[in-house]
Design an enzyme around this catalytic site. Structure first.
Site, PDB file in Angstrom:
ATOM      1  N   CYS A  44       0.827  -1.212   0.000  1.00  0.00           N
ATOM      2  CA  CYS A  44       0.000   0.000   0.000  1.00  0.00           C
ATOM      3  C   CYS A  44       0.859   1.260   0.000  1.00  0.00           C
ATOM      4  O   CYS A  44       0.664   2.158  -0.820  1.00  0.00           O
ATOM      5  CB  CYS A  44      -0.930  -0.009   1.211  1.00  0.00           C
ATOM      6  SG  CYS A  44      -1.801   1.547   1.418  1.00  0.00           S
ATOM      7  N   CYS A  49      -1.266   1.690  -3.224  1.00  0.00           N
ATOM      8  CA  CYS A  49      -2.275   2.751  -3.059  1.00  0.00           C
ATOM      9  C   CYS A  49      -1.682   4.157  -2.975  1.00  0.00           C
ATOM     10  O   CYS A  49      -2.169   5.070  -3.650  1.00  0.00           O
ATOM     11  CB  CYS A  49      -3.086   2.512  -1.789  1.00  0.00           C
ATOM     12  SG  CYS A  49      -3.489   0.805  -1.473  1.00  0.00           S
ATOM     13  N   LYS A  52       0.359   5.337  -6.100  1.00  0.00           N
ATOM     14  CA  LYS A  52      -0.645   5.361  -7.182  1.00  0.00           C
ATOM     15  C   LYS A  52      -1.531   6.587  -7.065  1.00  0.00           C
ATOM     16  O   LYS A  52      -1.760   7.308  -8.041  1.00  0.00           O
ATOM     17  CB  LYS A  52      -1.462   4.057  -7.125  1.00  0.00           C
ATOM     18  CG  LYS A  52      -2.557   3.860  -8.122  1.00  0.00           C
ATOM     19  CD  LYS A  52      -3.905   4.436  -7.780  1.00  0.00           C
ATOM     20  CE  LYS A  52      -4.530   4.039  -6.486  1.00  0.00           C
ATOM     21  NZ  LYS A  52      -5.119   2.732  -6.408  1.00  0.00           N
ATOM     22  N   TYR A 179      -8.521  -3.602 -11.702  1.00  0.00           N
ATOM     23  CA  TYR A 179      -8.260  -2.329 -11.033  1.00  0.00           C
ATOM     24  C   TYR A 179      -6.949  -1.715 -11.529  1.00  0.00           C
ATOM     25  O   TYR A 179      -6.891  -0.553 -11.892  1.00  0.00           O
ATOM     26  CB  TYR A 179      -8.010  -2.542  -9.535  1.00  0.00           C
ATOM     27  CG  TYR A 179      -9.136  -2.782  -8.596  1.00  0.00           C
ATOM     28  CD1 TYR A 179      -9.503  -1.799  -7.684  1.00  0.00           C
ATOM     29  CD2 TYR A 179      -9.789  -4.004  -8.535  1.00  0.00           C
ATOM     30  CE1 TYR A 179     -10.484  -2.022  -6.735  1.00  0.00           C
ATOM     31  CE2 TYR A 179     -10.781  -4.239  -7.585  1.00  0.00           C
ATOM     32  CZ  TYR A 179     -11.121  -3.240  -6.691  1.00  0.00           C
ATOM     33  OH  TYR A 179     -12.094  -3.464  -5.772  1.00  0.00           O
ATOM     34  N   GLU A 183      -6.559   1.643 -13.725  1.00  0.00           N
ATOM     35  CA  GLU A 183      -6.047   2.838 -13.037  1.00  0.00           C
ATOM     36  C   GLU A 183      -4.791   3.367 -13.724  1.00  0.00           C
ATOM     37  O   GLU A 183      -4.668   4.565 -13.992  1.00  0.00           O
ATOM     38  CB  GLU A 183      -5.754   2.515 -11.567  1.00  0.00           C
ATOM     39  CG  GLU A 183      -7.024   2.322 -10.749  1.00  0.00           C
ATOM     40  CD  GLU A 183      -6.759   2.037  -9.282  1.00  0.00           C
ATOM     41  OE1 GLU A 183      -5.618   1.716  -8.915  1.00  0.00           O
ATOM     42  OE2 GLU A 183      -7.723   2.128  -8.487  1.00  0.00           O
ATOM     43  N   HIS A 462     -27.326  20.984  -2.426  1.00  0.00           N
ATOM     44  CA  HIS A 462     -27.421  21.587  -3.749  1.00  0.00           C
ATOM     45  C   HIS A 462     -26.460  22.769  -3.892  1.00  0.00           C
ATOM     46  O   HIS A 462     -26.283  23.516  -2.921  1.00  0.00           O
ATOM     47  CB  HIS A 462     -28.861  22.079  -3.944  1.00  0.00           C
ATOM     48  CG  HIS A 462     -29.121  22.611  -5.311  1.00  0.00           C
ATOM     49  ND1 HIS A 462     -29.183  21.796  -6.420  1.00  0.00           N
ATOM     50  CD2 HIS A 462     -29.322  23.877  -5.739  1.00  0.00           C
ATOM     51  CE1 HIS A 462     -29.411  22.553  -7.480  1.00  0.00           C
ATOM     52  NE2 HIS A 462     -29.499  23.816  -7.097  1.00  0.00           N
ATOM     53  N   GLU A 467     -26.240  14.936  -5.127  1.00  0.00           N
ATOM     54  CA  GLU A 467     -27.617  15.143  -4.684  1.00  0.00           C
ATOM     55  C   GLU A 467     -28.583  14.224  -5.442  1.00  0.00           C
ATOM     56  O   GLU A 467     -29.647  13.870  -4.952  1.00  0.00           O
ATOM     57  CB  GLU A 467     -28.043  16.603  -4.828  1.00  0.00           C
ATOM     58  CG  GLU A 467     -28.151  17.112  -6.234  1.00  0.00           C
ATOM     59  CD  GLU A 467     -28.539  18.602  -6.277  1.00  0.00           C
ATOM     60  OE1 GLU A 467     -29.650  18.924  -5.837  1.00  0.00           O
ATOM     61  OE2 GLU A 467     -27.734  19.423  -6.741  1.00  0.00           O
TER      62      GLU A 467
HETATM   63  P1  NDP Z   1      -7.469  -8.243 -11.019  1.00  0.00           P
HETATM   64  O1  NDP Z   1      -7.611  -9.657 -10.627  1.00  0.00           O
HETATM   65  O2  NDP Z   1      -8.463  -7.239 -10.586  1.00  0.00           O
HETATM   66  O3  NDP Z   1      -7.352  -8.131 -12.603  1.00  0.00           O
HETATM   67  C1  NDP Z   1      -6.501  -8.954 -13.341  1.00  0.00           C
HETATM   68  C2  NDP Z   1      -6.807  -8.714 -14.801  1.00  0.00           C
HETATM   69  O4  NDP Z   1      -5.878  -9.416 -15.606  1.00  0.00           O
HETATM   70  C3  NDP Z   1      -8.189  -9.203 -15.189  1.00  0.00           C
HETATM   71  O5  NDP Z   1      -8.716  -8.284 -16.116  1.00  0.00           O
HETATM   72  C4  NDP Z   1      -7.893 -10.547 -15.841  1.00  0.00           C
HETATM   73  O6  NDP Z   1      -8.820 -10.909 -16.828  1.00  0.00           O
HETATM   74  C5  NDP Z   1      -6.564 -10.266 -16.512  1.00  0.00           C
HETATM   75  N1  NDP Z   1      -5.750 -11.461 -16.697  1.00  0.00           N
HETATM   76  C6  NDP Z   1      -5.460 -12.425 -15.791  1.00  0.00           C
HETATM   77  N2  NDP Z   1      -4.655 -13.355 -16.337  1.00  0.00           N
HETATM   78  C7  NDP Z   1      -4.436 -12.978 -17.615  1.00  0.00           C
HETATM   79  C8  NDP Z   1      -3.695 -13.517 -18.691  1.00  0.00           C
HETATM   80  N3  NDP Z   1      -3.038 -14.664 -18.561  1.00  0.00           N
HETATM   81  N4  NDP Z   1      -3.703 -12.867 -19.869  1.00  0.00           N
HETATM   82  C9  NDP Z   1      -4.390 -11.707 -20.017  1.00  0.00           C
HETATM   83  N5  NDP Z   1      -5.110 -11.145 -19.039  1.00  0.00           N
HETATM   84  C10 NDP Z   1      -5.132 -11.770 -17.848  1.00  0.00           C
HETATM   85  O7  NDP Z   1      -6.006  -7.865 -10.547  1.00  0.00           O
HETATM   86  P2  NDP Z   1      -5.254  -6.509 -10.391  1.00  0.00           P
HETATM   87  O8  NDP Z   1      -3.828  -6.902 -10.516  1.00  0.00           O
HETATM   88  O9  NDP Z   1      -5.789  -5.433 -11.267  1.00  0.00           O
HETATM   89  O10 NDP Z   1      -5.570  -6.100  -8.892  1.00  0.00           O
HETATM   90  C11 NDP Z   1      -5.351  -7.024  -7.830  1.00  0.00           C
HETATM   91  C12 NDP Z   1      -6.150  -6.653  -6.627  1.00  0.00           C
HETATM   92  O11 NDP Z   1      -5.559  -5.524  -6.024  1.00  0.00           O
HETATM   93  C13 NDP Z   1      -7.579  -6.229  -6.906  1.00  0.00           C
HETATM   94  O12 NDP Z   1      -8.443  -7.310  -7.001  1.00  0.00           O
HETATM   95  C14 NDP Z   1      -7.877  -5.364  -5.728  1.00  0.00           C
HETATM   96  O13 NDP Z   1      -8.334  -6.170  -4.683  1.00  0.00           O
HETATM   97  C15 NDP Z   1      -6.548  -4.762  -5.384  1.00  0.00           C
HETATM   98  N6  NDP Z   1      -6.453  -3.361  -5.841  1.00  0.00           N
HETATM   99  C16 NDP Z   1      -7.327  -2.443  -5.367  1.00  0.00           C
HETATM  100  C17 NDP Z   1      -7.275  -1.142  -5.783  1.00  0.00           C
HETATM  101  C18 NDP Z   1      -8.247  -0.156  -5.267  1.00  0.00           C
HETATM  102  O14 NDP Z   1      -8.895  -0.417  -4.271  1.00  0.00           O
HETATM  103  N7  NDP Z   1      -8.414   0.993  -5.924  1.00  0.00           N
HETATM  104  C19 NDP Z   1      -6.252  -0.692  -6.720  1.00  0.00           C
HETATM  105  C20 NDP Z   1      -5.391  -1.732  -7.181  1.00  0.00           C
HETATM  106  C21 NDP Z   1      -5.502  -3.012  -6.741  1.00  0.00           C
HETATM  107  P3  NDP Z   1     -10.234 -11.619 -16.461  1.00  0.00           P
HETATM  108  O15 NDP Z   1     -11.150 -10.537 -16.006  1.00  0.00           O
HETATM  109  O16 NDP Z   1     -10.643 -12.215 -17.759  1.00  0.00           O
HETATM  110  O17 NDP Z   1      -9.926 -12.641 -15.415  1.00  0.00           O
END
Ligand code: NDP
Length: 479
Positions: A44, A49, A52, A179, A183, A462, A467
């Protein structure tokens, strides 16, 4: 005199581990030690976080300068100075790491800057050669980004590396639709990088409310991100390694994601995609998910169960199958968010050191995705709710005053998903500037079980965007 060196030994100095250690020591009076092999603050603070969010702020300023002109200001954005920002960012992270160290020492926690490994249910060996014993051991080692299994995947960077780029690339390909991918696509686009994003599925941000996903995807494209859904990498090589070669066809067919500049080390990367294109990018970044840091901790030999993704399996009190060993945060892969890890750490201390068994409540957790526009969400998506029970959907999408005045096309979305039977608001979804701030407040009402009529009884503030959340009178649809 205890038979152990410590009452508690925490492995991992991220948000969850640090909170559990200092509350156990400072408030419960336990004798606590903590080992961290890298920097204090964890994902984080050091590579997630916090940096970022500072990058989100940095990327927002270019648009602010443009909008300011519509409000009469004689202002132009000028150039973004990555090295200057990066220097300040790193200084801030150093400061925060110092704060974390101070919080620990101020609470009386002994720290070891070392990697720890479990030897038996009460013994930890450290990379310094020391061995210590503890009545309870808490594993809070977090997770790390994962590259997909494909040839040359190591040519791509991951989110950890973004903060260490010497220069911003001119072009980047971001792979993934979660995410982190979304982002960073928005942040880098805002900083002037030419961003291409490949997502293998039909729509980004899988699992969230579809209407919200659609609006975010449209806005990202309108803002200049070259988003390709249903697209993935077939193969990738360093351009330098395939010069004169004809990967994917004649070299004149190669597209350029931007001019090539060596910002991540090693030179630009040529990518062949499932849509048949061959494109060169300065940098390729994988945001394809994260993996729990459970390797080489000595867990399997002690009988601590790991799930298929390597997550430590725990019960509702964060206890593993070995009674003295607990685990919290991303290494358990429950809900991978900082505030959840902190909650799990506090509940662990309450359970173990105050004799008050406290299960963790993982329901109705509000969260935000810091895309541009931002997304704040709590509860069920329309799709999940309608699978569960009859619902009413209240929804409005409009151009907010501030950007409409600047003649920008930006739209926001305010949406409530309501149970027909109980009238409770099952889900609230906001796509708007500062939606993260708004959903924190709406989250309290939803967590309390507020009904649609409770929202209606609340007088609007407002003129604001939010709102609308208390003024939507007629359902947009029922399902
Ligand atoms: P996610 O699991 O959210 O996303 C991973 C992405 O990668 C998905 O779109 C997935 O596709 C894709 N993917 C997985 N494997 C492959 C592959 N072999 N080839 C191509 N695409 C692939 O992980 P993140 O790394 O984005 O984030 C991890 C966690 O971190 C989040 O779940 C969240 O809990 C936390 N986080 C929270 C944030 C916040 O609160 N603002 C900010 C950043 C992270 P598919 O959908 O098809 O599985």
């Amino acid at each position: 005199m205890s038979e152990f060196d410590y009452d508690l030994f925490v492995i991992g100095g991220g948000s969850g581990g640090v909170r559990a250690a200092r509350v156990a020591a400072g408030e419960a009076g336990a004798k606590v030690a903590l080992a961290e092999e890298d920097r204090y603050g964890g994902t984080c603070v050091i590579r997630g976080c916090v940096p970022k969010k500072l990058m989100v702020f940095a990327s927002g300023y270019s648009e602010m300068a443009n909008e300011a002109a519509s409000y009469g200001w004689n202002m132009t954005a000028g150039q973004f100075d990555w090295p200057a920002f990066s220097k300040r960012l790193n200084a801030e992270l150093d400061r925060l790491e110092g704060v974390y160290r101070k919080l620990l020492s101020g609470s009386g926690v002994t720290t070891y800057d070392a990697r720890a490994r479990l030897k038996d249910p009460h013994t930890v060996t450290l990379s310094t050669g020391e061995t210590v014993t503890a009545k309870h051991i808490l594993i809070a080692t977090g997770g790390r980004p994962m590259r997909p299994e494909m040839d040359n995947a190591d040519l791509g960077i991951v989110s950890d590396d973004i903060f260490h780029l010497k220069e911003l690339p001119k072009s980047i390909l971001i792979v993934g639709g979660g995410y982190i991918a979304c982002e960073f696509a928005c942040i880098l686009n805002g900083l002037g990088v030419e961003v291409t994003q490949y997502y293998r599925g039909a729509q980004i941000l899988r699992g969230f409310d579809e209407e919200a996903r659609g609006l975010i995807a449209n806005s990202m494209c309108e803002n200049g991100i070259d988003l390709h859904t249903g697209t993935n990498i077939v193969e990738m090589h360093r351009v330098a390694d395939v010069m004169g070669d004809d990967m994917g066809g004649p070299v004149e067919d190669v597209q350029y994601g931007g001019t090539t500049r060596d910002t991540a080390g090693g030179g630009p990367v040529r990518v062949k995609a499932t849509n048949g294109t061959v494109t060169d990018f300065d940098v390729v970044m994988f945001a394809t998910g994260r993996k729990p840091n459970s390797d080489d901790l000595g867990l399997e030999s002690l009988g601590v169960s790991l799930g298929r993704a390597g997550q430590i399996e725990v019960d509702e009190y964060s206890q593993t199958g070995v009674p003295s060993i607990y685990a919290i945060g991303d290494v358990t892969d429950r809900v991978n968010l900082t505030p959840v890890a902190i909650r799990e750490g506090m509940a662990f201390v309450e359970t173990v050191f105050h004799g008050n068994p406290t299960p963790i409540d993982h329901t109705l957790i509000p969260s935000a995705v810091f895309t541009q526009p931002e997304f704040g969400t709590v509860g069920l998506s329309e799709e999940a709710a309608r699978d569960q029970e009859p619902i009413e959907v209240y929804c409005t999408s409009f151009r907010p005053m501030q950007t409409a005045f600047a003649e920008k096309p930006d739209r926001v979305l305010m949406k409530l998903v309501v149970s027909v039977e109980t009238r409770k608001v099952l889900g609230c979804h906001i796509v708007a500037p500062n939606a993260g701030e708004m959903i924190q407040m709406a989250g309290i009402a939803v967590k309390m079980g507020a009904t649609k009529e409770d929202f209606d009884r609340t007088v609007a503030v407002h003129p604001t965007m939010s709102e609308e959340i208390v003024t939507m009178r007629k359902p947009t649809r029922t399902a």
